[in-house]
Design a protein around this motif. Sequence first.
Motif, PDB file in Angstrom:
ATOM      1  N   LEU A  77      -1.642 -31.782 -25.497  1.00  0.00           N
ATOM      2  CA  LEU A  77      -1.170 -32.376 -26.746  1.00  0.00           C
ATOM      3  C   LEU A  77      -0.296 -31.393 -27.524  1.00  0.00           C
ATOM      4  N   GLN A  78      -0.626 -30.119 -27.458  1.00  0.00           N
ATOM      5  CA  GLN A  78       0.212 -29.115 -28.111  1.00  0.00           C
ATOM      6  C   GLN A  78       1.605 -29.100 -27.499  1.00  0.00           C
ATOM      7  N   VAL A  79       1.680 -29.180 -26.181  1.00  0.00           N
ATOM      8  CA  VAL A  79       2.971 -29.203 -25.491  1.00  0.00           C
ATOM      9  C   VAL A  79       3.743 -30.447 -25.889  1.00  0.00           C
ATOM     10  N   PHE A  80       3.068 -31.587 -25.952  1.00  0.00           N
ATOM     11  CA  PHE A  80       3.712 -32.849 -26.346  1.00  0.00           C
ATOM     12  C   PHE A  80       4.269 -32.756 -27.767  1.00  0.00           C
ATOM     13  N   ILE A  81       3.466 -32.213 -28.691  1.00  0.00           N
ATOM     14  CA  ILE A  81       3.894 -32.084 -30.091  1.00  0.00           C
ATOM     15  C   ILE A  81       5.107 -31.160 -30.190  1.00  0.00           C
ATOM     16  N   GLU A  82       5.081 -30.050 -29.488  1.00  0.00           N
ATOM     17  CA  GLU A  82       6.220 -29.125 -29.510  1.00  0.00           C
ATOM     18  C   GLU A  82       7.466 -29.788 -28.943  1.00  0.00           C
ATOM     19  N   ASP A  83       7.308 -30.547 -27.872  1.00  0.00           N
ATOM     20  CA  ASP A  83       8.434 -31.249 -27.264  1.00  0.00           C
ATOM     21  C   ASP A  83       9.021 -32.277 -28.229  1.00  0.00           C
ATOM     22  N   GLN A  84       8.163 -33.011 -28.898  1.00  0.00           N
ATOM     23  CA  GLN A  84       8.640 -34.022 -29.853  1.00  0.00           C
ATOM     24  C   GLN A  84       9.341 -33.363 -31.041  1.00  0.00           C
ATOM     25  N   ALA A  85       8.848 -32.224 -31.493  1.00  0.00           N
ATOM     26  CA  ALA A  85       9.486 -31.503 -32.603  1.00  0.00           C
ATOM     27  C   ALA A  85      10.881 -31.044 -32.195  1.00  0.00           C
ATOM     28  N   LYS A  86      11.042 -30.563 -30.976  1.00  0.00           N
ATOM     29  CA  LYS A  86      12.361 -30.147 -30.488  1.00  0.00           C
ATOM     30  C   LYS A  86      13.313 -31.337 -30.405  1.00  0.00           C
ATOM     31  N   ARG A  87      12.810 -32.452 -29.903  1.00  0.00           N
ATOM     32  CA  ARG A  87      13.654 -33.655 -29.786  1.00  0.00           C
ATOM     33  C   ARG A  87      14.090 -34.152 -31.155  1.00  0.00           C
ATOM     34  N   LEU A  88      13.177 -34.117 -32.145  1.00  0.00           N
ATOM     35  CA  LEU A  88      13.511 -34.545 -33.500  1.00  0.00           C
ATOM     36  C   LEU A  88      14.573 -33.630 -34.101  1.00  0.00           C
ATOM     37  N   GLU A  89      14.442 -32.328 -33.876  1.00  0.00           N
ATOM     38  CA  GLU A  89      15.433 -31.378 -34.381  1.00  0.00           C
ATOM     39  C   GLU A  89      16.798 -31.627 -33.745  1.00  0.00           C
ATOM     40  N   LEU A  90      16.830 -31.884 -32.434  1.00  0.00           N
ATOM     41  CA  LEU A  90      18.098 -32.204 -31.757  1.00  0.00           C
ATOM     42  C   LEU A  90      18.719 -33.475 -32.324  1.00  0.00           C
ATOM     43  N   MET A  91      17.908 -34.474 -32.599  1.00  0.00           N
ATOM     44  CA  MET A  91      18.420 -35.734 -33.152  1.00  0.00           C
ATOM     45  C   MET A  91      19.022 -35.511 -34.542  1.00  0.00           C
ATOM     46  N   ARG A  92      18.301 -34.767 -35.384  1.00  0.00           N
ATOM     47  CA  ARG A  92      18.778 -34.554 -36.754  1.00  0.00           C
ATOM     48  C   ARG A  92      20.056 -33.718 -36.817  1.00  0.00           C
ATOM     49  N   THR A  93      20.280 -32.875 -35.823  1.00  0.00           N
ATOM     50  CA  THR A  93      21.495 -32.063 -35.824  1.00  0.00           C
ATOM     51  C   THR A  93      22.628 -32.714 -35.024  1.00  0.00           C
ATOM     52  N   SER A  94      22.396 -33.885 -34.475  1.00  0.00           N
ATOM     53  CA  SER A  94      23.431 -34.541 -33.669  1.00  0.00           C
ATOM     54  C   SER A  94      24.535 -35.108 -34.559  1.00  0.00           C
ATOM     55  N   LEU A  95      25.703 -35.315 -33.959  1.00  0.00           N
ATOM     56  CA  LEU A  95      26.862 -35.856 -34.671  1.00  0.00           C
ATOM     57  C   LEU A  95      26.574 -37.274 -35.161  1.00  0.00           C
ATOM     58  N   SER A  96      25.961 -38.094 -34.335  1.00  0.00           N
ATOM     59  CA  SER A  96      25.691 -39.482 -34.729  1.00  0.00           C
ATOM     60  C   SER A  96      24.740 -39.554 -35.931  1.00  0.00           C
ATOM     61  N   TRP A  97      23.774 -38.665 -35.988  1.00  0.00           N
ATOM     62  CA  TRP A  97      22.834 -38.664 -37.116  1.00  0.00           C
ATOM     63  C   TRP A  97      23.556 -38.287 -38.413  1.00  0.00           C
ATOM     64  N   ARG A  98      24.453 -37.297 -38.297  1.00  0.00           N
ATOM     65  CA  ARG A  98      25.196 -36.863 -39.488  1.00  0.00           C
ATOM     66  C   ARG A  98      26.208 -37.924 -39.929  1.00  0.00           C
ATOM     67  N   VAL A  99      26.823 -38.621 -38.972  1.00  0.00           N
ATOM     68  CA  VAL A  99      27.815 -39.656 -39.312  1.00  0.00           C
ATOM     69  C   VAL A  99      27.146 -40.842 -39.976  1.00  0.00           C
ATOM     70  N   THR A 100      25.975 -41.209 -39.500  1.00  0.00           N
ATOM     71  CA  THR A 100      25.293 -42.395 -40.050  1.00  0.00           C
ATOM     72  C   THR A 100      24.453 -42.077 -41.273  1.00  0.00           C
ATOM     73  N   ALA A 101      24.415 -40.832 -41.728  1.00  0.00           N
ATOM     74  CA  ALA A 101      23.620 -40.465 -42.906  1.00  0.00           C
ATOM     75  C   ALA A 101      24.014 -41.280 -44.136  1.00  0.00           C
ATOM     76  N   PRO A 102      25.315 -41.483 -44.431  1.00  0.00           N
ATOM     77  CA  PRO A 102      25.659 -42.296 -45.604  1.00  0.00           C
ATOM     78  C   PRO A 102      25.164 -43.746 -45.483  1.00  0.00           C
ATOM     79  N   LEU A 103      25.192 -44.307 -44.296  1.00  0.00           N
ATOM     80  CA  LEU A 103      24.699 -45.677 -44.119  1.00  0.00           C
ATOM     81  C   LEU A 103      23.196 -45.759 -44.365  1.00  0.00           C
ATOM     82  N   ARG A 104      22.461 -44.770 -43.920  1.00  0.00           N
ATOM     83  CA  ARG A 104      21.013 -44.762 -44.159  1.00  0.00           C
ATOM     84  C   ARG A 104      20.709 -44.624 -45.640  1.00  0.00           C
TER      85      ARG A 104
END
Length: 113
Positions: A77-104
């Motif tokens: 579960l620790q490995v899973f949580i760490e993996d999910q945290a990395k994926r969330l960080e990658l998503m938040r720093t992605s171009l699509s996340w930054r472009v759609t920020a005003p729409l959200r």
Amino acid sequence: MVSSRDSESIANAARHSNGGSASNSTDPEPRSKTAYDLDLTDCRQELSRLQTALKELRRENLILNRELDRDDVPIHLQVFIEDQAKRLELMRTSLSWRVTAPLRMLARLLGAA
């Protein structure tokens, strides 16, 4: 068969019982007492060493038990949580996340009204 040391002990015992005095050079008592003193000193040193080792092992045991208490979450579960945290960080720093920020933000404002 009687050894020479036994003969000396018998002679010393006879002198003591007859009121005579035995010299320290032929009396085995001081030598055995010294040997006992040396053995006692060795035992005390070993006891001290073992007590120190025991304290160190208890300290190490306490540290390990604290780590176990912290690690209540199973390793998978620790490995899973760490993996999910990395994926969330990658998503938040992605171009699509930054472009759609005003729409959200607009969706939140309209939803709150």
